[in-house]
Design an enzyme around this catalytic site. Sequence first.
Site, PDB file in Angstrom:
ATOM      1  N   HIS A  18       0.838  -1.206   0.000  1.00 11.49           N
ATOM      2  CA  HIS A  18       0.000   0.000   0.000  1.00 11.49           C
ATOM      3  C   HIS A  18       0.871   1.254   0.000  1.00 11.49           C
ATOM      4  O   HIS A  18       0.590   2.223  -0.710  1.00 11.49           O
ATOM      5  CB  HIS A  18      -0.870   0.045   1.263  1.00 11.49           C
ATOM      6  N   ARG A  96      -2.582  -6.267  -7.671  1.00 11.93           N
ATOM      7  CA  ARG A  96      -1.490  -7.229  -7.492  1.00 11.93           C
ATOM      8  C   ARG A  96      -1.546  -8.306  -8.557  1.00 11.93           C
ATOM      9  O   ARG A  96      -0.530  -8.719  -9.095  1.00 11.93           O
ATOM     10  CB  ARG A  96      -1.576  -7.849  -6.094  1.00 11.93           C
ATOM     11  N   SER A 133      -3.366  -7.564   3.725  1.00 11.87           N
ATOM     12  CA  SER A 133      -3.482  -7.255   5.155  1.00 11.87           C
ATOM     13  C   SER A 133      -3.853  -8.516   5.945  1.00 11.87           C
ATOM     14  O   SER A 133      -3.318  -8.747   7.030  1.00 11.87           O
ATOM     15  CB  SER A 133      -4.536  -6.173   5.357  1.00 11.87           C
TER      16      SER A 133
HETATM   17  N1  COA Z   1      -0.517  -4.229  -1.319  1.00  7.76           N
HETATM   18  C1  COA Z   1      -0.935  -5.094  -0.395  1.00  7.76           C
HETATM   19  N2  COA Z   1      -2.221  -5.459  -0.258  1.00  7.76           N
HETATM   20  C2  COA Z   1      -3.089  -4.924  -1.090  1.00  7.76           C
HETATM   21  C3  COA Z   1      -2.733  -4.013  -2.090  1.00  7.76           C
HETATM   22  C4  COA Z   1      -1.371  -3.671  -2.188  1.00  7.76           C
HETATM   23  N3  COA Z   1      -0.915  -2.824  -3.105  1.00  7.76           N
HETATM   24  N4  COA Z   1      -3.833  -3.654  -2.769  1.00  7.76           N
HETATM   25  C5  COA Z   1      -4.848  -4.311  -2.208  1.00  7.76           C
HETATM   26  N5  COA Z   1      -4.401  -5.073  -1.207  1.00  7.76           N
HETATM   27  C6  COA Z   1      -5.175  -6.000  -0.366  1.00  7.76           C
HETATM   28  C7  COA Z   1      -5.635  -5.353   0.906  1.00  7.76           C
HETATM   29  O1  COA Z   1      -4.676  -5.536   1.927  1.00  7.76           O
HETATM   30  C8  COA Z   1      -6.901  -6.115   1.193  1.00  7.76           C
HETATM   31  O2  COA Z   1      -6.558  -7.290   1.861  1.00  7.76           O
HETATM   32  P1  COA Z   1      -7.541  -7.947   2.911  1.00  7.76           P
HETATM   33  O3  COA Z   1      -8.734  -8.394   2.104  1.00  7.76           O
HETATM   34  O4  COA Z   1      -6.721  -9.027   3.434  1.00  7.76           O
HETATM   35  O5  COA Z   1      -7.902  -6.876   3.910  1.00  7.76           O
HETATM   36  C9  COA Z   1      -7.432  -6.498  -0.193  1.00  7.76           C
HETATM   37  O6  COA Z   1      -6.349  -6.358  -1.063  1.00  7.76           O
HETATM   38  C10 COA Z   1      -8.528  -5.613  -0.680  1.00  7.76           C
HETATM   39  O7  COA Z   1      -8.089  -4.293  -0.506  1.00  7.76           O
HETATM   40  P2  COA Z   1      -8.914  -2.996  -0.823  1.00  7.76           P
HETATM   41  O8  COA Z   1      -8.834  -2.652  -2.252  1.00  7.76           O
HETATM   42  O9  COA Z   1      -8.452  -1.984   0.162  1.00  7.76           O
HETATM   43  O10 COA Z   1     -10.375  -3.426  -0.652  1.00  7.76           O
HETATM   44  P3  COA Z   1     -11.251  -3.245   0.548  1.00  7.76           P
HETATM   45  O11 COA Z   1     -12.314  -4.260   0.469  1.00  7.76           O
HETATM   46  O12 COA Z   1     -10.456  -3.248   1.774  1.00  7.76           O
HETATM   47  O13 COA Z   1     -11.853  -1.786   0.269  1.00  7.76           O
HETATM   48  C11 COA Z   1     -13.216  -0.146  -0.854  1.00  7.76           C
HETATM   49  C12 COA Z   1     -12.660  -1.541  -0.873  1.00  7.76           C
HETATM   50  C13 COA Z   1     -13.221   0.400   0.557  1.00  7.76           C
HETATM   51  C14 COA Z   1     -12.340   0.736  -1.692  1.00  7.76           C
HETATM   52  C15 COA Z   1     -14.653  -0.254  -1.423  1.00  7.76           C
HETATM   53  O14 COA Z   1     -15.374  -1.164  -0.638  1.00  7.76           O
HETATM   54  C16 COA Z   1     -15.387   1.068  -1.412  1.00  7.76           C
HETATM   55  O15 COA Z   1     -15.193   1.864  -2.303  1.00  7.76           O
HETATM   56  N6  COA Z   1     -16.230   1.310  -0.411  1.00  7.76           N
HETATM   57  C17 COA Z   1     -16.951   2.607  -0.251  1.00  7.76           C
HETATM   58  C18 COA Z   1     -18.443   2.469  -0.427  1.00  7.76           C
HETATM   59  C19 COA Z   1     -18.794   2.636  -1.886  1.00  7.76           C
HETATM   60  O16 COA Z   1     -18.652   3.693  -2.470  1.00  7.76           O
HETATM   61  N7  COA Z   1     -19.281   1.528  -2.459  1.00  7.76           N
HETATM   62  C20 COA Z   1     -19.593   1.483  -3.864  1.00  7.76           C
HETATM   63  C21 COA Z   1     -18.340   1.062  -4.634  1.00  7.76           C
HETATM   64  S1  COA Z   1     -18.688   0.980  -6.332  1.00  7.76           S
END
Ligand code: COA
Length: 165
Positions: A18, A96, A133
């Site tokens: 991240h 990724r 994570s």
């Molecule tokens: N390095 C390491 N890990 C990474 C990474 C990177 N570069 N990129 C993503 N990841 C991992 C994260 O650690 C996470 O792991 P986990 O599932 O073990 O926690 C996983 O990939 C998913 O990460 P992320 O992209 O942060 O997804 P999320 O589910 O945590 O968050 C939101 C997604 C918050 C961006 C999305 O739900 C959102 O936009 N919510 C807001 C509400 C909304 O507007 N909804 C409508 C969307 S269209």
Amino acid sequence: MKHIAVYPGSFDPATLGHLGILKRSTKLFDEVHVLVVHNPSKTPLFSSSERLNMIKQSVRELGIDISPIRFASLETGLLADYAEVHGACALIKGFRTVADIEYELPMSQVNSDLSGVETVFMASEPGLGYVSSSLVKEVANLGGDISKYVTQAVATAVKERLDAN
Ligand code: COA
């Protein structure tokens, strides 16, 4: 015109993957909002403010220029609305593997429909494509060394939280 981007995620906790994406986004945009978003389908280990503090500490620890970075959280509401209200032209999403793109593509299209915001996909740095994570927490929980994947600040916080639980 100032180009503002939002880098959203759960960041529970932020990994070096991240932080690499965050650092690289600050080279492309004038201002980057790291946005800790509440994801109702996940039970976090850390509160939003703890996650933000860890990201701040990690940015300092890694010597990333903090001046273009803003730190915020979104407990409810749409990401697209946050972007619009804050004048952001782009959302940053790290990917990724191809699986991340498949998961992110529909969200990017819906976010574009909602507010016209663009999604910029940035490939993870080589060597960090398998980190997440959850994996970091699992390894730490089983007594493994997570120092390859997170900053010292995050490693300490994860250990303290797991020891306390
Ligand atoms: N390095 C390491 N890990 C990474 C990474 C990177 N570069 N990129 C993503 N990841 C991992 C994260 O650690 C996470 O792991 P986990 O599932 O073990 O926690 C996983 O990939 C998913 O990460 P992320 O992209 O942060 O997804 P999320 O589910 O945590 O968050 C939101 C997604 C918050 C961006 C999305 O739900 C959102 O936009 N919510 C807001 C509400 C909304 O507007 N909804 C409508 C969307 S269209």
